[in-house]
Design a protein around this motif. Structure first.
Motif, PDB file in Angstrom:
ATOM      1  N   GLY A 182      11.861  -2.255  -6.072  1.00  0.00           N
ATOM      2  CA  GLY A 182      10.909  -1.705  -5.115  1.00  0.00           C
ATOM      3  C   GLY A 182      10.462  -0.318  -5.509  1.00  0.00           C
ATOM      4  N   ASP A 183       9.272   0.005  -5.061  1.00  0.00           N
ATOM      5  CA  ASP A 183       8.716   1.314  -5.363  1.00  0.00           C
ATOM      6  C   ASP A 183       9.250   2.313  -4.341  1.00  0.00           C
ATOM      7  OD1 ASP A 183       7.225   3.579  -5.566  1.00  0.00           O
ATOM      8  OD2 ASP A 183       5.290   2.571  -5.699  1.00  0.00           O
ATOM      9  N   LYS A 187       6.611   4.088  -2.022  1.00  0.00           N
ATOM     10  CA  LYS A 187       6.043   3.224  -0.987  1.00  0.00           C
ATOM     11  C   LYS A 187       7.059   3.024   0.140  1.00  0.00           C
ATOM     12  CE  LYS A 187       2.910   0.208  -3.470  1.00  0.00           C
ATOM     13  NZ  LYS A 187       2.837  -1.156  -4.005  1.00  0.00           N
ATOM     14  N   LEU A 188       8.321   2.833  -0.265  1.00  0.00           N
ATOM     15  CA  LEU A 188       9.346   2.585   0.748  1.00  0.00           C
ATOM     16  C   LEU A 188       9.574   3.809   1.610  1.00  0.00           C
ATOM     17  CD1 LEU A 188      11.825   0.494  -1.381  1.00  0.00           C
ATOM     18  CD2 LEU A 188      10.366  -0.297   0.471  1.00  0.00           C
ATOM     19  N   SER A 218       6.976   3.942   4.127  1.00  0.00           N
ATOM     20  CA  SER A 218       6.741   2.665   4.798  1.00  0.00           C
ATOM     21  C   SER A 218       6.699   2.771   6.310  1.00  0.00           C
ATOM     22  CB  SER A 218       7.815   1.665   4.381  1.00  0.00           C
ATOM     23  OG  SER A 218       9.087   2.164   4.704  1.00  0.00           O
ATOM     24  N   GLU A 219       7.252   3.858   6.862  1.00  0.00           N
ATOM     25  CA  GLU A 219       7.306   3.964   8.314  1.00  0.00           C
ATOM     26  C   GLU A 219       5.937   4.149   8.955  1.00  0.00           C
ATOM     27  OE1 GLU A 219      10.194   6.408  10.761  1.00  0.00           O
ATOM     28  OE2 GLU A 219      10.926   6.695   8.747  1.00  0.00           O
ATOM     29  N   PRO A 266      -3.620   4.722  -0.173  1.00  0.00           N
ATOM     30  CA  PRO A 266      -3.085   4.721  -1.533  1.00  0.00           C
ATOM     31  C   PRO A 266      -3.017   6.133  -2.131  1.00  0.00           C
ATOM     32  CG  PRO A 266      -4.672   2.941  -1.267  1.00  0.00           C
ATOM     33  CD  PRO A 266      -4.698   3.739  -0.001  1.00  0.00           C
ATOM     34  N   GLN A 283      -2.302   8.908  -0.609  1.00  0.00           N
ATOM     35  CA  GLN A 283      -1.115   9.590  -0.106  1.00  0.00           C
ATOM     36  C   GLN A 283       0.111   9.205  -0.923  1.00  0.00           C
ATOM     37  OE1 GLN A 283      -1.984   8.846   4.062  1.00  0.00           O
ATOM     38  NE2 GLN A 283      -0.200  10.087   4.554  1.00  0.00           N
ATOM     39  N   ILE A 284       0.186   7.931  -1.305  1.00  0.00           N
ATOM     40  CA  ILE A 284       1.332   7.447  -2.066  1.00  0.00           C
ATOM     41  C   ILE A 284       1.394   8.134  -3.421  1.00  0.00           C
ATOM     42  CG2 ILE A 284       2.259   5.394  -3.208  1.00  0.00           C
ATOM     43  CD1 ILE A 284       1.209   3.790  -0.800  1.00  0.00           C
ATOM     44  N   ARG A 320       0.089  10.943  -4.213  1.00  0.00           N
ATOM     45  CA  ARG A 320       0.348  12.368  -4.017  1.00  0.00           C
ATOM     46  C   ARG A 320       1.854  12.632  -3.898  1.00  0.00           C
ATOM     47  NH1 ARG A 320      -2.003  15.527   1.186  1.00  0.00           N
ATOM     48  NH2 ARG A 320      -4.048  15.146   0.321  1.00  0.00           N
ATOM     49  N   LEU A 350       7.285  14.467  -6.009  1.00  0.00           N
ATOM     50  CA  LEU A 350       8.714  14.212  -6.195  1.00  0.00           C
ATOM     51  C   LEU A 350       9.093  14.100  -7.662  1.00  0.00           C
ATOM     52  CD1 LEU A 350       9.165  11.564  -3.400  1.00  0.00           C
ATOM     53  CD2 LEU A 350      10.040  13.877  -3.385  1.00  0.00           C
ATOM     54  N   LEU A 384      18.759   4.041   4.837  1.00  0.00           N
ATOM     55  CA  LEU A 384      17.749   3.227   5.514  1.00  0.00           C
ATOM     56  C   LEU A 384      16.343   3.726   5.246  1.00  0.00           C
ATOM     57  CD1 LEU A 384      19.327   2.366   8.977  1.00  0.00           C
ATOM     58  CD2 LEU A 384      18.852   0.853   7.057  1.00  0.00           C
ATOM     59  N   THR A 385      16.182   5.035   5.122  1.00  0.00           N
ATOM     60  CA  THR A 385      14.842   5.571   4.922  1.00  0.00           C
ATOM     61  C   THR A 385      14.580   5.888   3.458  1.00  0.00           C
ATOM     62  OG1 THR A 385      15.689   7.750   5.462  1.00  0.00           O
ATOM     63  CG2 THR A 385      14.628   6.540   7.226  1.00  0.00           C
ATOM     64  N   LYS A 386      15.512   5.471   2.594  1.00  0.00           N
ATOM     65  CA  LYS A 386      15.355   5.689   1.158  1.00  0.00           C
ATOM     66  C   LYS A 386      15.107   7.159   0.848  1.00  0.00           C
ATOM     67  CE  LYS A 386      15.340   1.944  -1.448  1.00  0.00           C
ATOM     68  NZ  LYS A 386      15.163   1.639  -2.867  1.00  0.00           N
ATOM     69  N   PRO A 417       6.536  11.298  10.386  1.00  0.00           N
ATOM     70  CA  PRO A 417       5.963   9.963  10.531  1.00  0.00           C
ATOM     71  C   PRO A 417       6.548   9.243  11.734  1.00  0.00           C
ATOM     72  CG  PRO A 417       7.758   9.885   8.992  1.00  0.00           C
ATOM     73  CD  PRO A 417       7.742  11.286   9.555  1.00  0.00           C
ATOM     74  N   LEU A 446      -1.948  13.210   8.457  1.00  0.00           N
ATOM     75  CA  LEU A 446      -2.952  13.071   7.392  1.00  0.00           C
ATOM     76  C   LEU A 446      -3.810  11.826   7.632  1.00  0.00           C
ATOM     77  CD1 LEU A 446      -3.928  14.469   4.868  1.00  0.00           C
ATOM     78  CD2 LEU A 446      -2.361  13.087   3.535  1.00  0.00           C
ATOM     79  N   ARG A 466      16.119  -3.439   4.941  1.00  0.00           N
ATOM     80  CA  ARG A 466      14.809  -2.845   5.091  1.00  0.00           C
ATOM     81  C   ARG A 466      14.027  -2.733   3.791  1.00  0.00           C
ATOM     82  NH1 ARG A 466      13.271   1.542   9.069  1.00  0.00           N
ATOM     83  NH2 ARG A 466      11.935   2.930   7.873  1.00  0.00           N
ATOM     84  N   ALA A 467      14.673  -2.250   2.748  1.00  0.00           N
ATOM     85  CA  ALA A 467      13.928  -2.003   1.505  1.00  0.00           C
ATOM     86  C   ALA A 467      13.378  -3.286   0.880  1.00  0.00           C
ATOM     87  CB  ALA A 467      14.803  -1.233   0.526  1.00  0.00           C
ATOM     88  N   TYR A 507      10.445  -4.732   2.936  1.00  0.00           N
ATOM     89  CA  TYR A 507       9.149  -4.109   2.625  1.00  0.00           C
ATOM     90  C   TYR A 507       8.604  -4.617   1.299  1.00  0.00           C
ATOM     91  CZ  TYR A 507       8.631  -0.737   6.393  1.00  0.00           C
ATOM     92  OH  TYR A 507       8.419  -0.159   7.614  1.00  0.00           O
ATOM     93  N   GLU A 508       9.503  -4.700   0.307  1.00  0.00           N
ATOM     94  CA  GLU A 508       9.080  -5.092  -1.023  1.00  0.00           C
ATOM     95  C   GLU A 508       8.437  -6.489  -1.000  1.00  0.00           C
ATOM     96  OE1 GLU A 508       8.984  -2.818  -3.069  1.00  0.00           O
ATOM     97  OE2 GLU A 508       8.211  -4.045  -4.709  1.00  0.00           O
ATOM     98  N   TYR A 553       5.021  -6.205   0.548  1.00  0.00           N
ATOM     99  CA  TYR A 553       4.023  -5.611  -0.356  1.00  0.00           C
ATOM    100  C   TYR A 553       3.572  -6.621  -1.405  1.00  0.00           C
ATOM    101  CZ  TYR A 553       5.168  -0.984   1.509  1.00  0.00           C
ATOM    102  OH  TYR A 553       5.349   0.097   2.332  1.00  0.00           O
ATOM    103  N   LEU A 583      -5.644  -2.053   1.572  1.00  0.00           N
ATOM    104  CA  LEU A 583      -4.252  -1.756   1.877  1.00  0.00           C
ATOM    105  C   LEU A 583      -3.305  -2.931   1.619  1.00  0.00           C
ATOM    106  CD1 LEU A 583      -4.805   0.429   5.054  1.00  0.00           C
ATOM    107  CD2 LEU A 583      -4.348   1.166   2.728  1.00  0.00           C
ATOM    108  N   SER A 635       0.157  -1.953  -0.131  1.00  0.00           N
ATOM    109  CA  SER A 635       0.631  -0.585   0.037  1.00  0.00           C
ATOM    110  C   SER A 635       0.845  -0.204   1.490  1.00  0.00           C
ATOM    111  CB  SER A 635      -0.313   0.416  -0.620  1.00  0.00           C
ATOM    112  OG  SER A 635      -1.505   0.504   0.104  1.00  0.00           O
ATOM    113  N   PHE A 652       0.325  -1.839   5.858  1.00  0.00           N
ATOM    114  CA  PHE A 652       0.799  -2.933   6.716  1.00  0.00           C
ATOM    115  C   PHE A 652      -0.032  -4.206   6.602  1.00  0.00           C
ATOM    116  CE2 PHE A 652       2.290   0.979   8.877  1.00  0.00           C
ATOM    117  CZ  PHE A 652       3.649   0.739   8.743  1.00  0.00           C
TER     118      PHE A 652
END
Lengths: 308, 547
Positions: A32-33, A36-37, A40-41, A46, A48-49, A51, A56, A268-270, B68, B148, B428-429, B432-433, B436, B463, B466, B468
């Protein structure tokens, strides 16, 4: 003795290095990226990702990233948490004392009740008391701490109102979590103390001591216990790590601050930097406790330091 | 020995009590689906005191522009102010802006500000301060959160004069008017924020009736009344800051513990009440229940249109007819949700035409599957086509996204129409994967958003992979409708556009709308005055406690 200590201390360096490499690569090998994860919340575009990826340094090669991580860690800089935007070291320092406090209190509860019950059972070997104590110990091992914690809350917080169900800091906040954490571990210690004591009490020097007319209490306390302690110290050290792991559940049930909850949230939030920082700190303290155990071991049994 | 017996007895009592709490209970009183709080009005609030509110999670940061997470705004909504206010029934009211004007085809927004507003550090809340805030969010060096997205297409803000601010966008941006009323776009003091550095994440300096005192990590955030606040908030029953001296937001993730603290009086208000506890609390005179329907997209199953068999419209429609939403609401939600009809919740857009789609109809579902060629039924009751079984994979998550029981119930319901639903339960991870990569027949999820534009995150072609858009739909017509909805500044025309879009989304059966969820809060009887804004965030300025 000192040479032994120095050698032992030096051997922790590669262990810690290996740990940090493992922690670093594990998180990056998870499918997984990560960016993105992390986002994900919430709703994102795209752009923003991309950026965040640049911010990081996730667009750099992995060795560079590991270099950054290691170099920072050596200076006490574990990076910035992605989720909270605070330094990882600050997050850890906010939560570590509470977990250490809980672990030590749990260890105390486990040590006192575990050894007392174990000795009692050994002394009353093959009586109904021995059987009863071991039954309790068996129940203690099998009872999930999550369940025990909730029972304590319903009993002591909701019905009797003796202790608060949640919070940290003061002693009254510590009582229920420490009991929950310690009682589970005490069961294991009780069984171990019992068998260790039984083993020692069969030895000839115990018989000799008794024959010389030493009072039974002193036989047990001075002659038997000191030798029975050796295997228990090892288990005690292992228990420390287990209790720290157990703290995750206890901290959640009692809403205590602590690195257990911190790392669960972070995973959980990576929140990569935070996960890396916590694992590094926990691993380091585990290595340090093992070091201490080895030293106590060497103190209790002189043969050990000559053998290595 | 005596003590041990006592302990065993006590544990037995506690166990019985717990089992009782978990067992079947009579259905809760139906709670109002939309509109204002259902807490009864109480005479003459008392000033002073402290109320502790139990939440299920901790905010990641209190910086409104970085976060967020909805939890941040539960708390910060009463610490700050926004240009406009969105009432519980979705009306825009003046707040910091006394009036506003939309020009240039929705590309330019001009706000006339009130002149007496100050931040908690004394800095003037004028046009310059607002420009600084918007620039801060848009700054590429700043890691903005939801803010944003709310400023998408932002070009610049100008301080026309001290108390007039103009915001310019690349293209018409109708949702901005709703978003500017959101706690996400509340303002922080430019002077304090620049001076405090990282500390803004812990203790932002804002302009509302409450200010942040202290944040103890993993434990609580304490707010205290800011007596410098003399204005009247648009929702308040009085001028100036709140009744309570302090409001403590306590983080208690374990639901059993959270309810225990509430019933023992350790907390006086509690959020996110487990469905099985609601009936008991509602029945008691010691508590009142306040609830408000969530806005945005309901709990909804996004059907992946790129993977068989859900790439077939008839199969997607059959699923829609085959899911019994009443059963889900009655057996799982027990009063904390109502049946959902469309991709937007009823609180957002409700119309008889939308309610008419896909009533529960097993025969109709079976017919559709027959037509789609799934007309042979195997020995196990599952339909086949050319030797292939009718299987869908529901991407399910084992924590964090709400009740798992829905997945299981849906699985059982669809078996009745001859469809085998496989649950892919995962963390969770990877969840999502898979979403996506469009690797399953879709997940069940929800989205909180105060504007109809929330549909964009779910259905915009850009989207896929990337955000929902887990239905993985790429449809030029839908894209165009989403753009038109964004650009249209006339509210009546705009509503008509989104109604059309919703019908189109339902025609194509891209989702299975399941449940409109409610935000449910319980208050001890001596506490009253909890209100909600149009984003379903609690507003605490009128909260008070009698001794």
């Amino acid at each position: 003795m000192y040479a032994y200590l120095a050698r032992r201390l030096l051997s922790t360096v590669p262990v810690l290095l290996a740990v940090s490499l493992l922690v670093f690569s594990m998180l990056h090998l998870v499918p997984g990226d990560p960016v993105k994860l992390m986002l994900s919340e919430f709703q994102t575009s795209p752009e923003q990702i991309e950026r965040l990826r640049a911010q990081l340094h996730f667009d750099e090669p992995l060795p560079n990233q590991f270099g950054r991580f290691l170099f920072g860690a050596l200076q006490g800089d574990l990076g910035i948490s992605i989720r909270t935007r605070r330094p990882v070291s600050a997050e850890i320092m906010d939560n570590l004392p509470s977990t250490l406090q809980l672990t030590l209190a749990g260890l105390l509860v486990a040590g006192v009740t575990g050894t007392t019950l174990g000795i009692l059972a050994a002394v009353r070997h093959r009586t109904w008391a021995d059987a009863a104590l071991m039954l309790i110990a068996l129940l203690g091992v099998s009872m999930p701490s999550f369940w025990l914690g909730l029972l304590f809350i319903f009993l002591f917080s909701l019905n009797l109102r003796w202790f608060p169900a949640t919070g940290g800091g003061e002693l009254r906040h510590l009582v229920l979590p420490a009991l929950t954490l310690g009682l589970g571990a005490s069961a294991i210690l009780a069984r171990l103390t019992r068998s260790s004591m039984l083993e020692v009490m069969r030895q000839e020097y115990i018989t000799t001591a008794r024959a010389k007319g030493v009072r039974e209490f002193l036989v047990i306390a001075r002659h038997a216990l000191k030798n029975a302690l050796i295997p228990m110290v090892t288990v005690f050290g292992l228990q420390f790590g287990q209790l720290m792991a157990g703290a995750v559940v206890i901290e959640t049930v009692f809403s205590r601050p602590g690195i257990g909850r911190l790392i669960v949230d972070a995973i959980l939030t990576k929140d990569f930097p935070l996960v890396q920082g916590i694992v590094l700190v926990v691993a380091t303290s585990y290595v340090m406790v093992n070091l201490m155990v080895d030293m106590i071991y060497a103190y209790l049994d002189p043969r050990i330091r000559y053998n290595t | 020995m005596k003590l041990k017996i006592y302990l065993v007895l006590a544990m037995l009592v506690a166990t019985t009590w717990l089992l009782g709490a978990c067992g079947p209970s009579p259905a809760a009183e139906p709670t109002k689906a939309a509109g204002a709080t259902s807490a009864p009005p109480v005479a003459a609030p008392v000033k002073g005191g402290a109320v502790t509110i139990g939440l299920d999670s901790e905010p990641p940061t209190m910086d409104p522009h970085a976060s967020p997470s909805a939890v941040t705004f539960y708390i910060s909504a009463s610490m700050g102010e926004s240009l406009l206010y969105l009432t519980a029934d979705r009306q825009l009211k003046p707040w910091l802006a006394e009036s506003w004007e939309v020009t240039d085809g929705g590309k330019t927004y001009t706000f006339k500000l009130r002149k007496d507003a100050k931040f908690q550090d004394g800095t003037a809340l004028d046009a310059k301060a607002i420009k600084w805030n918007f620039d801060r969010i848009a700054d590429p060096k700043y890691k903005a959160g939801s803010a944003l997205t709310y400023l998408q297409g932002y070009v610049s803000a100008d301080a026309v004069d001290d108390y007039t601010v103009r915001v310019n966008f690349k293209a018409g941006n109708a949702p901005f008017l709703t978003y500017v009323a959101s706690p996400v776009l509340m303002f922080v003091s430019p002077t304090a924020t620049q001076a405090q550095g990282d500390k803004v994440n812990q203790a932002p300096v804002m302009s509302g009736p409450y200010k942040i005192d202290e944040w103890v990590s993993k434990q609580q955030i304490t707010l205290s009344r800011w007596d410098g606040y003399t204005r009247k908030t648009p929702y308040s029953d009085h001028d100036g800051a709140g009744y309570l001296d302090k409001v403590i937001w306590k983080f208690i993730p374990e639901p059993g513990t959270r309810m225990a603290t509430f019933e023992s009086g350790e907390t006086q208000v509690v959020a996110t009440i487990p469905a099985q506890d609601l009936a008991r609390l509602s029945a008691s005179k010691d508590y009142t229940i306040a609830s408000k329907a969530w806005v945005g997209l309901p709990r909804i199953w996004a059907l992946n249109v790129t993977l068989p068999p859900t790439d077939d419209l008839k199969v997607r429609q059959a699923i829609n007819y085959g899911v019994d939403k009443d059963a889900i609401v009655n057996s799982i939600y027990k009063g904390i949700g109502t049946k959902a009809y469309a991709p937007l919740t009823m609180a957002m857009l409700d119309d008889p035409a939308l309610r008419a789609f896909y009533p529960y109809d097993v025969n109709k579902a079976k017919q559709l599957l027959d037509q789609a060629g799934w007309n042979t039924v195997g020995a196990d009751g599952i339909r086949t086509k050319g030797g292939k079984r009718l299987e869908v994979v529901l991407n399910s998550i084992d924590s964090g996204a709400g009740p798992d029981q829905i997945n299981v119930l849906v699985q059982g319901q669809l078996r009745l129409i001859g469809m085998d639903v496989k649950l892919k339960a995962q963390a969770r991870a990877p969840w999502y994967e898979d979403n996506y990569r469009c690797a399953t027949n879709g997940p069940i999820l929800f989205l909180r958003d105060g504007d109809w534009n929330g549909l964009n995150a779910f259905f915009s072609s850009a989207l896929v992979g990337s955000n929902f858009n887990f239905a993985c739909i790429k449809d030029a017509e839908i894209d165009k409708a989403l753009e038109q909805g964004r650009a249209e500044s006339d509210p009546v025309k705009r509503k008509a556009l989104y109604l059309e879009l919703e019908k189109k989304l339902l025609d194509q059966a891209l989702t299975v709308p399941l449940v409109d969820e409610l935000s449910v809060w319980a208050l001890r009887a001596n506490v009253s005055g909890l209100k909600f804004n149009g984003f379903t965030y609690p507003m605490i300025n009128d909260l008070s406690m009698k001794k």
